[in-house]
Write an enzyme that holds these catalytic residues in place. Structure first.
Site, PDB file in Angstrom:
ATOM      1  N   SER A  71      26.360  42.185  40.621  1.00 37.46           N
ATOM      2  CA  SER A  71      25.520  41.599  41.673  1.00 37.46           C
ATOM      3  C   SER A  71      24.099  42.160  41.625  1.00 37.46           C
ATOM      4  CB  SER A  71      26.130  41.899  43.043  1.00 37.46           C
ATOM      5  OG  SER A  71      27.495  41.553  43.038  1.00 37.46           O
TER       6      SER A  71
HETATM    7  C1  LIG Z   1      30.470  39.098  42.027  1.00 37.13           C
HETATM    8  S1  LIG Z   1      31.821  39.649  41.088  1.00 37.13           S
HETATM    9  C2  LIG Z   1      32.043  41.320  41.650  1.00 37.13           C
HETATM   10  C3  LIG Z   1      30.973  42.280  41.260  1.00 37.13           C
HETATM   11  C4  LIG Z   1      31.483  43.687  41.133  1.00 37.13           C
HETATM   12  N1  LIG Z   1      31.788  44.300  42.407  1.00 37.13           N
HETATM   13  C5  LIG Z   1      30.568  44.537  40.277  1.00 37.13           C
HETATM   14  O1  LIG Z   1      30.076  45.580  40.742  1.00 37.13           O
HETATM   15  O2  LIG Z   1      30.351  44.165  39.130  1.00 37.13           O
HETATM   16  C6  LIG Z   1      33.220  38.883  41.877  1.00 37.13           C
HETATM   17  C7  LIG Z   1      34.523  39.289  41.257  1.00 37.13           C
HETATM   18  O3  LIG Z   1      35.581  38.898  42.135  1.00 37.13           O
HETATM   19  C8  LIG Z   1      36.688  38.533  41.348  1.00 37.13           C
HETATM   20  N2  LIG Z   1      37.625  37.739  42.165  1.00 37.13           N
HETATM   21  C9  LIG Z   1      37.579  36.413  42.506  1.00 37.13           C
HETATM   22  N3  LIG Z   1      38.630  36.088  43.274  1.00 37.13           N
HETATM   23  C10 LIG Z   1      39.359  37.225  43.438  1.00 37.13           C
HETATM   24  C11 LIG Z   1      40.566  37.526  44.135  1.00 37.13           C
HETATM   25  N4  LIG Z   1      41.248  36.594  44.824  1.00 37.13           N
HETATM   26  N5  LIG Z   1      41.023  38.807  44.083  1.00 37.13           N
HETATM   27  C12 LIG Z   1      40.364  39.780  43.384  1.00 37.13           C
HETATM   28  N6  LIG Z   1      39.223  39.538  42.707  1.00 37.13           N
HETATM   29  C13 LIG Z   1      38.724  38.287  42.735  1.00 37.13           C
HETATM   30  C14 LIG Z   1      36.047  37.770  40.195  1.00 37.13           C
HETATM   31  O4  LIG Z   1      36.926  37.666  39.085  1.00 37.13           O
HETATM   32  C15 LIG Z   1      34.815  38.611  39.936  1.00 37.13           C
HETATM   33  O5  LIG Z   1      35.055  39.584  38.951  1.00 37.13           O
END
Ligand SMILES: C[S@@+](CC[C@H](N)C(=O)[O-])C[C@H]1O[C@@H](n2cnc3c(N)ncnc32)[C@H](O)[C@@H]1O
Length: 393
Positions: free
Chosen positions: A85
């Site tokens: 992000s």
């Molecule tokens: C914006 S990214 C997160 C950024 C992360 N915190 C970082 O520092 O890089 C969103 C993440 O949420 C994950 N995601 C989406 N749906 C999810 C779910 N139901 N449970 C867990 N993770 C999920 C995606 O695969 C993705 O890797």
């Protein structure tokens, strides 16, 4: 064994990384997104390139330290599913989460692992960080990046269920967006603990607010609200990214440079037939009637006000939020370069009148911004969250 030349190159790279980290932190401090000493120390300690190795190799170290989101993973249809992000949003969120040494923290959406590493710095050796990631390959990447660097436990699975085995948590942060607050996260949070997540303000997730809640007496009450947009929480690994409602857009491309001419999204578009949508798009491409508002309004605050007060009429985007009439034969948008200063109206005058009325109401209301938004969440018997949005009076 590395040669002396390689060693010197690595040393130079580490020095550049430290300098770029310092410059990023100074930039975040200047723009007001970083004020807390512990969050500052965490950003200085964690090298972002470790978590986005492909982007670092492709675009170089300087690019990694721009205040920008770094997109990392796509699904089969080419939709982005994971990213690191934007650092300013990460800093603002971490500050509002108020993480203290020794706390137990749960993150949903491990992604690259970068935010997890920052959380590990904040809780220190006496604390604990668990991060849940839906996509197995992304979880493996985060584990690899964190190995031997930050003691974050990365767990594969659907984060909407939390991670019961590590509960209860003092802090929970969700880095993907949704229309609901998963009840498992509420249950796994200690009384008085903080939960922060990006919530959809409209039904399609085109407008989002990042809300920090405190758990108190069987419900969640907001303590802070920020603007920001996150990828949606998905239901299963490999599942399609939920479609973000209806959008109408038209672009102009001159000499290789593109610019959007019209960008309209919003619930109101769903009720229009395909013919009415095409008519609306051509209306939005015609010359507007321009009238001054006599104020300099904050864009985000007015956008939130319109989405919450007139969801059935709301259309537009961050750049130009506005309203349409029920048949889509009239459109009125708020416009202005840095702040909102004028109305641009097209076709029937009804939406223009309504927009003026709403802006007047917003002024009488004391010009509320996202900081004046209060969000209350309670849970029904089946665990469904019921979310009430309102303005502090
Ligand atoms: C914006 S990214 C997160 C950024 C992360 N915190 C970082 O520092 O890089 C969103 C993440 O949420 C994950 N995601 C989406 N749906 C999810 C779910 N139901 N449970 C867990 N993770 C999920 C995606 O695969 C993705 O890797």
């Amino acid at each position: 064994m590395a040669s002396r030349g390689e060693g010197a190159e690595r040393g130079g790279r580490a020095r550049s990384s430290r300098r770029l980290r310092r410059e990023l932190v100074e930039r975040l401090e200047r723009d007001g997104s970083l004020t807390d000493a512990a969050v500052r120390k965490a950003f200085l300690a964690v090298p972002r390139e470790r978590f986005v190795p492909e982007a670092a190799a492709r675009d170089g170290l300087e690019a990694v330290y721009r205040n920008q989101v770094i997109l990392t993973t796509r699904d089969e249809r080419g939709m982005w599913t994971s990213s690191s992000s934007q650092p300013s949003i990460m800093a603002l969120m971490l500050e509002r989460l108020d993480v203290r040494e020794g706390q137990r923290v749960l993150e949903i959406g491990a992604g690259t692992g970068y935010n997890g590493a920052l959380l590990a710095e904040l809780v220190g050796p006496a604390g604990r960080v668990v991060s849940v990631e839906l996509e197995p390959a992304t979880a493996r990447g985060a584990r690899r990046a964190l190995a031997g660097f930050a003691p974050v436990k990365v767990v594969g699975g659907d984060g909407r269920q939390g991670f019961g085995r590590g509960a209860p948590y003092d802090r929970i942060i969700v880095t993907a967006s949704g229309a609901e607050v998963p009840s498992a996260l509420f249950e796994q949070l200690v009384e008085g603990g903080l939960l922060e997540l990006p919530l959809w303000v409209d039904r399609a997730g085109q407008t989002q607010a990042i809300v920090t809640f405190r758990k108190q007496a069987g419900r969640l009450r907001s303590t802070a609200v920020l603007f920001g947009g996150f990828m949606p929480l998905r239901e299963a690994a490999g599942a399609a990214v939920p479609a973000g409602g209806v959008q109408l857009s038209a672009n102009e491309r001159v000499g290789g440079h593109g610019r959007p001419l019209v960008m309209l999204g919003g619930e109101a578009l769903r009720k229009l037939s395909a013919t009415a949508r095409r008519r609306l798009l051509s209306l939005a491409l015609s010359e507007p009637r321009v009238s001054q508002l006599g104020l300099r309004g904050p864009r985000g605050a007015l956008l939130l006000y319109l989405v919450l007060e007139a969801p059935q009429h709301f259309v537009g985007s961050w750049l130009a939020p506005g309203l349409i009439g029920a048949d889509g034969r009239g459109l009125a948008l708020l416009a202005g370069r840095r702040t909102i200063t004028r109305i641009e109206a097209y076709g029937d005058p009804g939406p223009e009148r309504l927009l003026r009325d709403l802006v007047e109401r917003w002024k009488r209301h004391g010009r509320p911004t996202e900081r004046d938004l209060r969000v209350d969440v309670s849970f029904g018997r089946e665990g469904r969250s019921s979310i009430a949005w309102g303005w502090s009076s």
